[in-house]
Enzyme design. Structure first.
Site, PDB file in Angstrom:
ATOM      1  N   GLU A 158      -1.923  -2.921  -8.175  1.00 27.65           N
ATOM      2  CA  GLU A 158      -3.177  -3.340  -7.713  1.00 27.65           C
ATOM      3  C   GLU A 158      -3.342  -1.735  -7.335  1.00 27.65           C
ATOM      4  O   GLU A 158      -2.759  -0.469  -7.130  1.00 27.65           O
ATOM      5  CB  GLU A 158      -3.130  -3.969  -6.290  1.00 27.65           C
ATOM      6  CG  GLU A 158      -2.217  -3.853  -5.561  1.00 27.65           C
ATOM      7  CD  GLU A 158      -2.302  -3.050  -4.121  1.00 27.65           C
ATOM      8  OE1 GLU A 158      -4.031  -2.597  -4.324  1.00 27.65           O
ATOM      9  OE2 GLU A 158      -1.500  -2.100  -4.051  1.00 27.65           O
ATOM     10  N   SER A 218       0.633  -0.744  -0.089  1.00 31.92           N
ATOM     11  CA  SER A 218       0.044   0.166  -0.203  1.00 31.92           C
ATOM     12  C   SER A 218       0.817   1.278  -0.434  1.00 31.92           C
ATOM     13  O   SER A 218       1.907   1.721  -0.837  1.00 31.92           O
ATOM     14  CB  SER A 218      -1.440  -0.185   0.884  1.00 31.92           C
ATOM     15  OG  SER A 218      -1.853   0.962   0.950  1.00 31.92           O
ATOM     16  N   HIS A 240      -4.636  -5.020  -2.033  1.00 35.51           N
ATOM     17  CA  HIS A 240      -6.176  -5.336  -0.624  1.00 35.51           C
ATOM     18  C   HIS A 240      -7.066  -6.121  -0.310  1.00 35.51           C
ATOM     19  O   HIS A 240      -7.293  -6.025   0.510  1.00 35.51           O
ATOM     20  CB  HIS A 240      -6.586  -3.510  -1.011  1.00 35.51           C
ATOM     21  CG  HIS A 240      -5.613  -2.328  -0.473  1.00 35.51           C
ATOM     22  ND1 HIS A 240      -4.369  -2.203  -1.208  1.00 35.51           N
ATOM     23  CD2 HIS A 240      -5.400  -1.776   0.210  1.00 35.51           C
ATOM     24  CE1 HIS A 240      -4.018  -1.066  -0.688  1.00 35.51           C
ATOM     25  NE2 HIS A 240      -4.168  -0.636   0.609  1.00 35.51           N
TER      26      HIS A 240
END
Length: 314
Positions: A215, A117, A285
């Site tokens: 992502e 992230s 995620h």
């Protein structure tokens, strides 16, 4: 700076039972109970877990001041007894301190940084400035329903063995619909799309000879995805790209604009790159995410539905 396509990766040593590791919070403040779960997990592997001095600090959406978060990171990298650095969570703020990392120390004594992230910003900086391999893996805010025993075992193997890592396409993942093309090989680099885009002009290295891993998480609109990908394409840093490894796309299920979905946006933009795409990878995620090294040689095989990555430790 040597071309990232030609520069050999610096591989940290693999972890062994008894090794000291440290939890730090380079971005947002973690939940103490979830971090305690992470401590229990790694202690069960025989590792000695320490917490950074400012791991639970709080300042707005940040885990304390930039200076304190950076100090915790650099203290962990500079301590020769600490053999791996784990981010407690992502969130916001790692991008604010990426340029302050002690790259000289990291080059001299490479150790894996584990996270994803917002931690993508640190992975990119460490690779660009020091050539050190990172680990795109779950944070230590450990929540069993999101990351169960298989997820934990994948993380352990990536850190405590030198086995090759194989991630298989999951047809249930939204991005699986975009898989196309022939097999391609290159160094794997990337992570969260928004964070990768935000690193243009600062920490994002050239991806000449690379496989771009992206992502998406909890979208702010299809136009933003379009903007992020377009900025990447116009940056010039994707010239020589060999393929795209497309992970989980989370939070866009109901996003529709004039008949277009997030898949239409991704298909439209990624087609301009004219490279193979392997979608459907359980990386990101979503539930039960895989762990992969960033910076080692990887092969995407769309026909077989596999991403094969050389180990990130030696």
């Amino acid at each position: 700076m040597t071309s990232t396509a030609l520069r050999p990766a610096l591989l940290p040593p693999h972890l062994n039972p008894g090794d000291r590791v440290r939890f730090v919070s380079p971005a947002s403040t973690p939940d103490r109970e979830l971090v305690a779960n992470g401590v229990d997990l790694l202690t069960g592997w025989g590792l000695q877990v320490e917490l950074g001095d400012h791991a639970f600090d709080s300042l707005g959406y940040l885990a304390g001041t930039d200076e304190d978060r950076l100090a915790d990171l650099n203290d962990a990298f500079r301590d020769p007894g600490v053999r791996a650095v784990f981010a407690t969570r992502g969130g916001k703020g790692a991008y604010r301190i990426a340029d302050g990392l002690d790259f000289e120390t990291v080059r001299r004594d490479p150790k894996p940084l584990i996270g994803f992230s917002d931690i993508t910003a640190l992975h990119l900086a460490l690779w660009k400035e020091a050539g050190v391999v990172g680990i795109h893996g779950p944070s230590m805010s450990w929540y069993e329903p999101n990351c169960g025993p298989e997820c934990a075992e994948a993380l352990r193997r990536a850190l405590m063995t030198t086995d090759e890592i194989v991630v298989r396409e999951d047809p249930k993942e939204l991005s699986a619909a975009l898989t196309a093309g022939e097999a391609a090989t290159g160094f794997l680099m990337g992570g969260n799309l928004d964070t990768v885009r935000g690193a243009i002009g600062a920490d994002l290295p050239s991806l000449d000879g690379g496989i771009l891993l992206i992502e998406l998480n909890h979208g702010t609109g299809l136009g933003m995805v379009d903007r992020q990908l377009t900025q990447l394409m116009r940056s010039g840093l994707l010239e020589g790209l060999r393929g795209v490894a497309l992970g989980q796309v989370v939070g866009y299920d109901d996003a529709v604009s004039n008949g277009w979905t997030v898949l239409d946006v991704l298909r439209d933009r990624l087609a301009k790159l004219d490279v193979p795409i392997l979608g459907g990878l359980p990386i990101g995620h979503g539930l039960q995410p895989a762990t992969v090294p960033l910076g080692t040689l990887a092969t995407i095989d769309p026909a077989a539905g596999t991403l094969t990555v050389a180990p990130g430790v030696r």
